[in-house]
Structure formats: C-alpha cells, structure tokens
Scaffold this active site. Structure first.
Site, PDB file in Angstrom:
ATOM      1  N   HIS A   1      -4.787  -5.136  -2.160  1.00  0.00           N
ATOM      2  CA  HIS A   1      -5.705  -4.951  -1.042  1.00  0.00           C
ATOM      3  C   HIS A   1      -6.780  -6.037  -1.069  1.00  0.00           C
ATOM      4  O   HIS A   1      -7.964  -5.783  -1.332  1.00  0.00           O
ATOM      5  CB  HIS A   1      -6.330  -3.556  -1.101  1.00  0.00           C
ATOM      6  CG  HIS A   1      -5.368  -2.451  -0.803  1.00  0.00           C
ATOM      7  ND1 HIS A   1      -4.366  -2.082  -1.670  1.00  0.00           N
ATOM      8  CD2 HIS A   1      -5.245  -1.636   0.271  1.00  0.00           C
ATOM      9  CE1 HIS A   1      -3.670  -1.076  -1.142  1.00  0.00           C
ATOM     10  NE2 HIS A   1      -4.185  -0.801   0.039  1.00  0.00           N
TER      11      HIS A   1
ATOM     12  N   GLU B   1      -1.030  -2.466  -8.320  1.00  0.00           N
ATOM     13  CA  GLU B   1      -2.341  -2.751  -7.724  1.00  0.00           C
ATOM     14  C   GLU B   1      -2.882  -1.440  -7.190  1.00  0.00           C
ATOM     15  O   GLU B   1      -2.147  -0.476  -7.004  1.00  0.00           O
ATOM     16  CB  GLU B   1      -2.212  -3.792  -6.606  1.00  0.00           C
ATOM     17  CG  GLU B   1      -1.326  -3.382  -5.432  1.00  0.00           C
ATOM     18  CD  GLU B   1      -2.019  -2.537  -4.375  1.00  0.00           C
ATOM     19  OE1 GLU B   1      -3.254  -2.608  -4.255  1.00  0.00           O
ATOM     20  OE2 GLU B   1      -1.320  -1.789  -3.673  1.00  0.00           O
TER      21      GLU B   1
ATOM     22  N   SER C   1       0.844  -1.186   0.000  1.00  0.00           N
ATOM     23  CA  SER C   1       0.000   0.000   0.000  1.00  0.00           C
ATOM     24  C   SER C   1       0.888   1.248   0.000  1.00  0.00           C
ATOM     25  O   SER C   1       1.788   1.365  -0.834  1.00  0.00           O
ATOM     26  CB  SER C   1      -0.966  -0.032   1.190  1.00  0.00           C
ATOM     27  OG  SER C   1      -1.986   0.922   1.054  1.00  0.00           O
TER      28      SER C   1
END
Length: 335
Positions: free
Chosen positions: A305, A234, A139
């Site tokens: 995620h 992502e 992230s």
C-alpha cells in the site's frame, strides 16, 4: 480512516507434510502462464470486494486507455450489497464471465476492501484453467491471487488496482512484466533502502500478498504447498501486535518452517497502537520470528500500500539476494 478503506488500496480519494490436518494446503497444479498484453487488447474490469464509485470507474478507464487498452466492464462493477460490490454470486459470476470471454485478454480488479475470500468457492476453476489470463490486483485481492494459483496453477500478478495511483514508476514495472514479457530484476531505487533480517541468497517460487488476508486462508484449500517458496507479505493500518499475531500464526501452522526465503515488503501506517502501553517495534517482531529461521530475509521491498510499487508474478521461480535487495525472475511470467 478505518482498515477496510485502507485495504481498498491507494485510490483517488486519497501451509505441507508436517502440518496439522486443518492447516494443510493443496498441491499446486502444473504452472499455467497467461499470454502477454498488447496495445489494443481488451481487459475486463471486475470488483470482487468492496464497492467503488462511478468517478472511480471513469478514472480507471482513463488510466487503462493511456496504456492503449480497451476496457470491458463486468455487469456488477458498480453494484452494492452492504459493504460488498454485489452479492457473492454476482461478483463470482463477473470473474467467471471475464475468463470465458474470448475477447478479454486480461482481468483487473478495480479495488480492494473486503469480500474476495467469500467468492473463492464460487469460481469455475475448470473454466479458468482452460482459458488462462492475466489477473491483476493486490490488498484484499490477495485471496484471489492465491486461490487461482493454488487451484489452477495460473500465474497471477500482485500489482496495481484499477483505483490505484497509476504513477509512471508503477506503470513502468507493469509494462515490463505484462506487455514486454521481460525477465526482470526488481530492485528499489537507491534512495529507498532495504534492511537485512538474515543474509544470503535463495531460490524458489514467489508467493505472497497481504498478510491479513493470507493468514485468514490458513486451513483452507486456497493456499499452495509452501515447501521451498519465497514468501513476501505486506500490510496496512495494523497495530504491531496484530502483525506479531499473524506471523506467529504462520509459524504455528508450519508455513514459515517450509519457505526458503522471506520478504516483508511494506507495513504502511502500522503503529504500536493507541495510548502509552508498552509495545514491541515491527523490527523486533521480525527479528524474533524471522531471524531464527536462518533463511535469507529482508524488509522494505516496494510492494504493498504505497504510491510507487512493483507488479510481481506469483508462482514464477525467482532468486532473491538480501545484500542487493533484489528479486530476480528466473523465467518469463507471460507468454
């Protein structure tokens, strides 16, 4: 739920020679591989981005204890400075301290959110190069994974945050990579298919992470040379047009024209946006921007995620196969 909370991860509560000067990226130093983890080792916890709660810290200590690891908590893990976990100087000092501590064998980010990019210029890269260690997260932690790799050559690891759901599936991949030092082939379970964007096989060093974070680093010194790399990205909670904008940014910066392979892992809760305005689908965006590159590419690998995820090494040479949807390591990531 706002995007900054999304980027904290799945918690308990729920660019090269033809580039313009501003978009050039630094050359990667000699590859540095950290030592693997063993039961009984001490790992350091740092919070480089948004704050976490005391309950989160207890959960993390429990999960790491189940992996037979001893936990050392950095001084500012529970600090708060607005939407940051302490000042930039405090958060950077925690990371520098953990790399300098001879008892600490690996470093795990407790959570994501926002803030990692702010401390890139405050890290002691000479120190980090001298004491290479496992550094794990994803992230917003993408900024640190890429920054550490580009500045020192250190292999870093895109995988579980401390506040992630440490499912048996996710833990099994982490164990294989970081404890057992295996040379792994990453492949989704049979019931989770991948979608081929352009067929083929390719080799290169695996580099990537969160698309939103990566794209904001373009033009800085904290991205590697992209020539021949396998890029994976992502994201979470982004409207489709924003994904389009960020991939277009990578295209205009010359990055997509240099890579040898591409994987869009997952785009969790990425939607056309509010209202009834016309929108492209994510698949249309990917076919418009990725298919013309004519490099092996697919969508759907288990990084991002999501509840169950791989832990993958950044900087290690791999081979990808779009027909099988596999990422095969060609060397160890740890020693």
């Amino acid at each position: 739920m706002n995007r900054r909370k999304f980027l904290a991860g799945l918690t308990l509560t729920g660019i090269a020679t033809q580039l313009p000067v501003l978009a050039q990226s630094v050359s990667v130093p000699r590859l540095l591989k950290p030592s693997r983890l063993n039961p009984g080792d001490t790992v350091g916890l740092v919070t480089p981005a948004s704050p976490i709660l005391k309950e989160h810290l207890k959960w993390i200590q429990l999960q790491l204890g189940q992996q037979e690891l001893t936990v050392k908590v950095a001084p500012h893990v529970l600090s708060e400075y607005g939407y940051l976990a302490g000042t930039d100087q405090q958060r950077a000092a925690d990371i520098n301290q953990m790399f300098a501590d001879p008892m600490v064998k690996g470093i795990i980010a407790t959570g994501g959110g926002w803030g990692s990019s702010r401390i890139l210029s405050l890290l002691d890269y000479d120190l980090i190069r001298q004491y290479p260690k496992i550094f794990l997260g994803y992230s917003d932690i993408t900024a640190l994974l890429l920054g550490l790799y580009s500045q020192t050559g250190l292999v870093t690891f895109h995988g579980l945050l401390g506040t992630s759901l440490w499912t048996p599936y996710s833990v099994s991949w982490l164990q294989k990579l970081l404890f057992d030092a295996q040379i792994i082939t990453f492949q989704n379970p049979a019931n989770i298919r991948v979608e081929t964007l352009y067929p083929g096989q390719a080799q290169g060093q695996l580099i990537g992470g969160n698309l939103s974070v990566l794209s904001t680093l373009v033009g800085s010194d904290y991205l590697p040379n992209w020539q021949g790399k396998i890029l994976f990205v992502e994201d979470v909670g982004e409207d489709i047009y924003r994904i389009d904008r960020m991939l277009t940014h990578l295209k205009l910066a010359g990055i997509l024209d240099q890579i040898s392979g591409f994987i869009f892992s997952q785009c969790t809760s990425c939607t056309p946006g509010e209202g009834n305005e016309p929108s492209l689908t994510l698949w249309q965006v990917l076919t418009d921007l990725i298919q013309p590159l004519e490099i092996p590419a697919w969508y759907g690998s288990m990084m991002g995620h999501i509840r169950d995820q791989f832990t993958v090494p950044l900087g290690v040479k791999v081979e990808i196969d779009t027909g099988k949807g596999t990422i095969t390591m060609l060397e160890n990531a740890v020693i």
